[in-house]
Design a protein around this motif. Structure first.
Motif, short mmCIF file in Angstrom:
data_model
loop_
_atom_site.label_atom_id
_atom_site.label_comp_id
_atom_site.label_asym_id
_atom_site.label_seq_id
_atom_site.Cartn_x
_atom_site.Cartn_y
_atom_site.Cartn_z
N UNK A 163 1.89 1.83 -9.82
CA UNK A 163 1.28 0.80 -10.65
C UNK A 163 1.49 -0.59 -10.08
N UNK A 164 2.48 -0.76 -9.23
CA UNK A 164 2.76 -2.05 -8.60
C UNK A 164 1.99 -2.24 -7.29
N UNK A 165 1.44 -1.18 -6.74
CA UNK A 165 0.79 -1.23 -5.44
C UNK A 165 -0.59 -1.87 -5.50
N UNK A 166 -0.96 -2.46 -4.39
CA UNK A 166 -2.31 -3.01 -4.28
C UNK A 166 -3.32 -1.86 -4.22
N UNK A 167 -2.97 -0.82 -3.46
CA UNK A 167 -3.85 0.32 -3.30
C UNK A 167 -3.02 1.55 -3.00
N UNK A 168 -3.39 2.67 -3.63
CA UNK A 168 -2.72 3.95 -3.38
C UNK A 168 -3.77 4.91 -2.84
N UNK A 169 -3.47 5.50 -1.68
CA UNK A 169 -4.34 6.50 -1.08
C UNK A 169 -3.84 7.86 -1.56
N UNK A 170 -4.64 8.53 -2.39
CA UNK A 170 -4.24 9.81 -2.96
C UNK A 170 -4.80 10.97 -2.16
N UNK A 171 -3.98 11.98 -1.91
CA UNK A 171 -4.40 13.23 -1.31
C UNK A 171 -4.09 14.30 -2.34
N UNK A 172 -5.02 15.17 -2.60
CA UNK A 172 -4.85 16.23 -3.60
C UNK A 172 -4.51 15.64 -4.98
N UNK A 173 -5.14 14.57 -5.33
CA UNK A 173 -4.83 13.86 -6.58
C UNK A 173 -5.10 14.69 -7.83
N UNK A 174 -6.02 15.63 -7.76
CA UNK A 174 -6.35 16.41 -8.95
C UNK A 174 -5.18 17.26 -9.43
N UNK B 135 0.84 -1.18 0.00
CA UNK B 135 0.00 0.00 0.00
C UNK B 135 0.89 1.24 0.00
N UNK B 136 0.34 2.34 -0.49
CA UNK B 136 1.08 3.59 -0.54
C UNK B 136 0.13 4.75 -0.30
N UNK B 137 0.59 5.75 0.44
CA UNK B 137 -0.11 7.03 0.55
C UNK B 137 0.70 8.03 -0.26
N UNK B 138 0.02 8.88 -1.00
CA UNK B 138 0.69 9.81 -1.92
C UNK B 138 0.02 11.17 -1.86
N UNK B 139 0.84 12.22 -1.83
CA UNK B 139 0.32 13.59 -1.77
C UNK B 139 1.16 14.48 -2.67
N UNK B 140 0.53 15.48 -3.25
CA UNK B 140 1.25 16.42 -4.10
C UNK B 140 1.40 17.75 -3.40
N UNK B 141 2.45 18.47 -3.74
CA UNK B 141 2.69 19.84 -3.27
C UNK B 141 2.78 20.71 -4.51
N UNK B 142 2.01 21.79 -4.52
CA UNK B 142 1.91 22.63 -5.72
C UNK B 142 2.13 24.10 -5.39
N UNK B 143 2.16 24.91 -6.44
CA UNK B 143 2.36 26.35 -6.28
C UNK B 143 1.08 27.09 -5.95
#
Length: 120
Positions: A108-119, A52-60
């Motif tokens: 793409x290899x993960x079973x599930x990715x928890x996205x924060x701010x995915x847009x 599993x993975x949690x993922x977040x983006x940082x933007x301007x």
């Protein structure tokens, strides 16, 4: 029913979150300064769709149609979190597209990715 009456009868759907003092002491925060650092953070990763993975983006900015990607963060075990600078202004250790391509391949290899701010 008036506005004041409606406010008085309002019940929150979600209960308030309990405050946890010094919550940051329970986690390990890492700045990824090279692709080798990023590879090392995945040394326990098993690309067999059990991770599993949690993922977040940082933007301007906050407008996803106008902002730029600055970096991203990810967590693989619920305790160690990693920040990867991608396009920080005047920062010599930006990892750029190579890091984006690498993290995408791991997603793409993960079973599930928890996205924060995915847009973004």
């Amino acid at each position: 029913m008036g506005k004041q009456e409606a406010k008085a009868k309002y019940v929150h759907f979600v209960a308030p979150v309990k405050e946890v003092p010094e919550w940051w002491k329970k986690f390990n925060f890492h700045l990824v300064e090279s692709m080798q650092d990023m590879y090392d953070s995945f040394k326990e990763w098993k690309p067999d769709k059990s991770c599993f993975m949690a993922f977040d983006t940082e933007t301007t900015g906050l407008n996803h149609e106008e902002c730029e990607l600055v970096g991203f963060s990810y967590c693989l075990n619920g305790k160690d979190t990693y920040y990867v600078p991608i396009y920080h202004f005047n920062y010599a250790k930006n990892l750029g597209e190579e890091a984006v391509e690498y993290i995408y391949a791991r997603m793409c290899e993960a079973k599930l990715v928890f996205f924060f701010n995915a847009r973004y």
